[in-house]
Enzyme design. Structure first.
Site: not given
Ligand code: APR
Ligand code: ZN
Length: 268
Positions: A25, A29, A120, A153, A156, A194
């Site tokens: 992250a 920044t 991620h 959704c 569905c 990180s």
């Protein structure tokens, strides 16, 4: 900034056979996106597992979607910063083999990096927990005040989750396998922005060193691998990478694809 360190790192980049970068992250920044664990991070005073885990989605869906609404509000206008531009330039010049990222903001791809490994996932899309279909992220960027507002959704009616790895979820197998392969092949491995507090991403620099790579850590605060690194640079990543690009005589900016509506951006 220690110019000797930059010169030494630039030399290593030029000589590297397989240079790999892992970002967190802290790489975004300077694009205005908050990180998680520094003083101004998103997790200050918050237990992330209680907010953005699979059990939190099921137990506290209103707070869950409100968190992501806030995340999207940061993301929409975000543009790549020099960290993303320099890494894209290094790859274009054939000096950097791969960017592995823990980030879900798509800014590496927006700056022109190719083949980014997103450990991620990404906030570009959302997935249905029932039928598994994926949709543009816009579907969950809604104002949720009560259970009645929870986005469903369109196919569905199932619950939707952002296309990111939530706590209590495994990482995408193909992404972690590719990342492990890159780390073991690397002879130069640089961590950018990180805290290395979250596994299994935080094992990649260890794997790289065990495979014989030289390690650099470009992070404002200490990490658990600093003692194994040849370069530990506690400065803002944008400035350091801009100086590195200058030392290498490469342009710091390649292109600026707009992430536009994150829901539209194609996966990198
Ligand atoms: N330059 C260099 N370092 C920076 C900068 C900057 N401009 N801005 C912040 N940092 C550093 C901070 O000091 C911090 O150590 O970046 C680090 C970011 O660490 P975290 O906030 O823990 O983010 P990250 O390591 O990416 O978190 C990993 O945790 O919550 C999960 O899934 C989430 O992917 C995330 C994972
Ligand atoms: Zn569905």
């Amino acid at each position: 900034m220690d110019q000797d360190q930059i010169r030494d790192l630039a030399q290593a980049v030029k000589q590297a056979r397989h240079f790999v970068v892992l970002t967190g992250a802290g790489a975004s920044t300077e694009s205005g996106l908050p990180d998680f664990r520094s003083k101004t991070g998103l997790w200050r005073g918050v237990d992330p597992v209680s907010l953005i885990s699979m059990s939190a989605l099921r137990r506290r869906p209103v707070e869950f979607y409100q968190f992501y609404r806030m995340r999207f509000s940061h993301l929409w206008g975000a543009k790549p910063n020099p960290v993303h531009h320099v890494l894209a330039s290094l790859q274009k010049e054939g000096l950097l083999k791969r960017v592995i990222t823990q980030n879900v903001d798509g800014l590496h791809q927006a700056a022109g990096s190719e083949g980014v490994i997103e450990l991620h996932g990404s906030l570009r899309e959302c997935l249905c927990l029932d039928c598994g279909r994926s949709f543009p992220a816009r579907l969950i960027d809604v104002d949720v005040q009560s259970a009645a507002d929870i986005p469903r959704c369109p196919e569905c009616g199932g619950m939707l989750k952002p296309g990111v790895v939530l706590f209590e979820e495994p990482l995408p197998a193909d992404a972690i396998e590719a990342a492990i392969d890159e780390a073991t092949q690397s002879d130069l491995f640089l961590v950018v922005g990180s805290s290395l507090e979250v596994g299994p991403a935080n094992q990649l620099p260890v794997l790289a060193v065990q495979s014989g790579a030289q390690l650099g850590v470009l992070n404002l605060t200490p990490t658990f691998v600093d003692h194994r690194a040849r370069w530990v640079i506690r400065e803002k990543a944008g400035q350091v990478l801009t100086a590195l690009a200058a030392e290498l005589g490469i342009p710091a900016r390649v292109e600026n694809r707009s992430t536009g509506d994150l829901g539209e951006a194609t996966p990198g």
